[in-house]
Design a protein around this motif. Structure first.
Motif, PDB file in Angstrom:
ATOM      1  N   LYS A   2      10.947  57.673 -42.682  1.00 30.43           N
ATOM      2  CA  LYS A   2      10.475  56.302 -42.523  1.00 30.43           C
ATOM      3  C   LYS A   2      11.588  55.460 -41.911  1.00 30.43           C
ATOM      4  O   LYS A   2      12.664  55.317 -42.508  1.00 30.43           O
ATOM      5  CB  LYS A   2      10.061  55.719 -43.872  1.00 30.43           C
ATOM      6  N   ILE A   3      11.326  54.931 -40.726  1.00 33.64           N
ATOM      7  CA  ILE A   3      12.310  54.110 -40.022  1.00 33.64           C
ATOM      8  C   ILE A   3      11.809  52.674 -39.974  1.00 33.64           C
ATOM      9  O   ILE A   3      10.738  52.401 -39.410  1.00 33.64           O
ATOM     10  CB  ILE A   3      12.563  54.635 -38.601  1.00 33.64           C
ATOM     11  N   ALA A   4      12.557  51.765 -40.566  1.00 38.30           N
ATOM     12  CA  ALA A   4      12.197  50.346 -40.560  1.00 38.30           C
ATOM     13  C   ALA A   4      12.926  49.647 -39.420  1.00 38.30           C
ATOM     14  O   ALA A   4      14.134  49.842 -39.229  1.00 38.30           O
ATOM     15  CB  ALA A   4      12.565  49.695 -41.894  1.00 38.30           C
ATOM     16  N   VAL A   5      12.200  48.859 -38.651  1.00 36.28           N
ATOM     17  CA  VAL A   5      12.778  48.105 -37.540  1.00 36.28           C
ATOM     18  C   VAL A   5      12.757  46.633 -37.916  1.00 36.28           C
ATOM     19  O   VAL A   5      11.697  46.062 -38.174  1.00 36.28           O
ATOM     20  CB  VAL A   5      11.998  48.345 -36.233  1.00 36.28           C
ATOM     21  N   PHE A 162       7.038  54.531 -38.493  1.00 35.12           N
ATOM     22  CA  PHE A 162       7.798  53.401 -37.962  1.00 35.12           C
ATOM     23  C   PHE A 162       7.244  52.110 -38.559  1.00 35.12           C
ATOM     24  O   PHE A 162       6.059  51.804 -38.400  1.00 35.12           O
ATOM     25  CB  PHE A 162       7.716  53.371 -36.434  1.00 35.12           C
ATOM     26  N   ILE A 163       8.113  51.395 -39.248  1.00 39.03           N
ATOM     27  CA  ILE A 163       7.706  50.186 -39.970  1.00 39.03           C
ATOM     28  C   ILE A 163       8.190  48.967 -39.205  1.00 39.03           C
ATOM     29  O   ILE A 163       9.398  48.730 -39.084  1.00 39.03           O
ATOM     30  CB  ILE A 163       8.282  50.180 -41.402  1.00 39.03           C
ATOM     31  N   ASP A 164       7.256  48.213 -38.666  1.00 42.52           N
ATOM     32  CA  ASP A 164       7.565  46.963 -37.966  1.00 42.52           C
ATOM     33  C   ASP A 164       7.632  45.864 -39.024  1.00 42.52           C
ATOM     34  O   ASP A 164       6.608  45.402 -39.531  1.00 42.52           O
ATOM     35  CB  ASP A 164       6.469  46.678 -36.934  1.00 42.52           C
ATOM     36  N   CYS A 165       8.858  45.475 -39.379  1.00 37.75           N
ATOM     37  CA  CYS A 165       9.068  44.562 -40.504  1.00 37.75           C
ATOM     38  C   CYS A 165       8.868  43.104 -40.115  1.00 37.75           C
ATOM     39  O   CYS A 165       8.961  42.747 -38.938  1.00 37.75           O
ATOM     40  CB  CYS A 165      10.493  44.732 -41.038  1.00 37.75           C
ATOM     41  N   PRO A 166       8.634  42.228 -41.106  1.00 31.91           N
ATOM     42  CA  PRO A 166       8.655  40.797 -40.829  1.00 31.91           C
ATOM     43  C   PRO A 166      10.070  40.378 -40.435  1.00 31.91           C
ATOM     44  O   PRO A 166      11.046  41.022 -40.841  1.00 31.91           O
ATOM     45  CB  PRO A 166       8.261  40.161 -42.173  1.00 31.91           C
ATOM     46  N   PRO A 167      10.219  39.326 -39.644  1.00 28.67           N
ATOM     47  CA  PRO A 167      11.560  38.861 -39.294  1.00 28.67           C
ATOM     48  C   PRO A 167      12.219  38.139 -40.461  1.00 28.67           C
ATOM     49  O   PRO A 167      11.536  37.670 -41.375  1.00 28.67           O
ATOM     50  CB  PRO A 167      11.295  37.895 -38.124  1.00 28.67           C
ATOM     51  N   GLY A 168      13.540  38.056 -40.422  1.00 17.82           N
ATOM     52  CA  GLY A 168      14.256  37.296 -41.440  1.00 17.82           C
ATOM     53  C   GLY A 168      14.756  38.160 -42.578  1.00 17.82           C
ATOM     54  O   GLY A 168      14.886  39.394 -42.464  1.00 17.82           O
ATOM     55  N   THR A 169      15.010  37.502 -43.724  1.00 16.55           N
ATOM     56  CA  THR A 169      15.596  38.188 -44.877  1.00 16.55           C
ATOM     57  C   THR A 169      14.913  37.805 -46.184  1.00 16.55           C
ATOM     58  O   THR A 169      15.520  37.895 -47.245  1.00 16.55           O
ATOM     59  CB  THR A 169      17.102  37.856 -44.978  1.00 16.55           C
TER      60      THR A 169
END
Length: 280
Positions: A2-5, A162-169
């Protein structure tokens, strides 16, 4: 695997990278966890789409049982409950579905009620299975949708995710990254870009995740994001130039690796590098 971007802000090229990495793999699963503004599906244009609604539990009041003790009102830190004119009122729009009000009510006057907050769309685009989370406008949190996205598929060790993450923290980013084996951070060559890179790098480091960086929109001259990587010993996986051709492909919602042989090579090499780093 699992690769998070991730990226520290919107517009860095996070979806560009995640979509093209997924398309560059022989077979893959793409999870769009950017539930407030998902746009990976605009590129993949999945077919045979199936839709699943996502609900959370909120309280509904049985006024005949409510005695007006206000214990639930005092408990709720989101001010989603109020006792006015001898009636308990629930403000559904700001309820965070924590369930605490059910626990503190001595009269069992609160009834559990399902509320739909969004949906997940699942379809196929060539060799890529596409799952998209969509949060309804105005809802307080997309975490329940992300949680269902991350558990709502059959895990296959031979198929990269492939995990397209929300922006930010924010918290929703932490939820998205928690199960990832490797994190790719996408950064722009600006002072603002390096500041946001620093924030998201600190987050994934705090979570104990191995990480690499893709520098996007690279031009001649100083690159504060590259300087940050060199100063903090962060692996640079690759560089994507500031290229009008790629910009046009992206603005037309074309997947670069499917229509351009040069960028098929670029993202295939990037995928190979990321896989090697992730399995170290």
């Amino acid at each position: 695997m699992k690769i998070a971007v991730l990226s520290g802000k919107g517009g860095t090229g996070k979806t560009l990278v995640s979509v093209n990495l997924a398309a560059a793999a022989d077979k893959s699963l793409y999870l769009d966890c950017d539930v407030e503004e998902p746009n990976g599906h605009l590129f993949f244009k999945p077919e045979d789409v199936e839709i699943e609604e996502v609900s959370v539990v909120i309280p509904e009041v049985n006024q005949d049982l409510c005695t007006g003790c206000r214990k639930c009102v005092d408990f709720c830190r989101f001010n989603a409950l109020a006792y006015v004119n001898d009636q308990l009122i629930v403000f559904e729009e700001i309820c965070h579905s924590c369930g605490g009000c059910f626990m503190v009510c001595p009269e069992n006057a609160l009834i559990k009620k399902d509320k739909v907050i969004g949906r997940i769309e699942r379809g196929q685009s060539g060799s890529v299975e596409v799952h998209t989370g969509i949060l309804n406008t105005g809802e307080v949190s997309g975490i329940p949708i992300v949680a269902k996205l991350l558990t709502g598929y059959k895990d296959d060790p031979d198929v990269p995710v492939f995990i397209d993450c929300p922006p930010g923290t924010a918290c929703i980013v932490m939820e998205t990254v928690a199960s990832a084996d490797y994190c790719i951070l996408v950064a722009e060559p600006t002072i603002f870009g390096s500041h946001n890179l620093k924030m998201v790098h600190e987050l994934v480091t705090l979570m104990g995740k191995p990480v690499g960086v893709v520098l996007n929109k690279v031009q001649e001259g100083d690159d504060p994001s590259e300087e940050y990587c060199l100063q903090n010993d962060v692996k640079i996986l690759g560089k994507i130039p500031y290229d009008k051709r790629l910009g046009l492909l992206n603005s037309n919602a074309d997947i670069a690796v499917r229509v351009d042989t040069h960028y098929k090579t670029v993202f295939s090499q990037l995928l190979s590098t990321a896989r090697k780093e992730a399995t170290r």
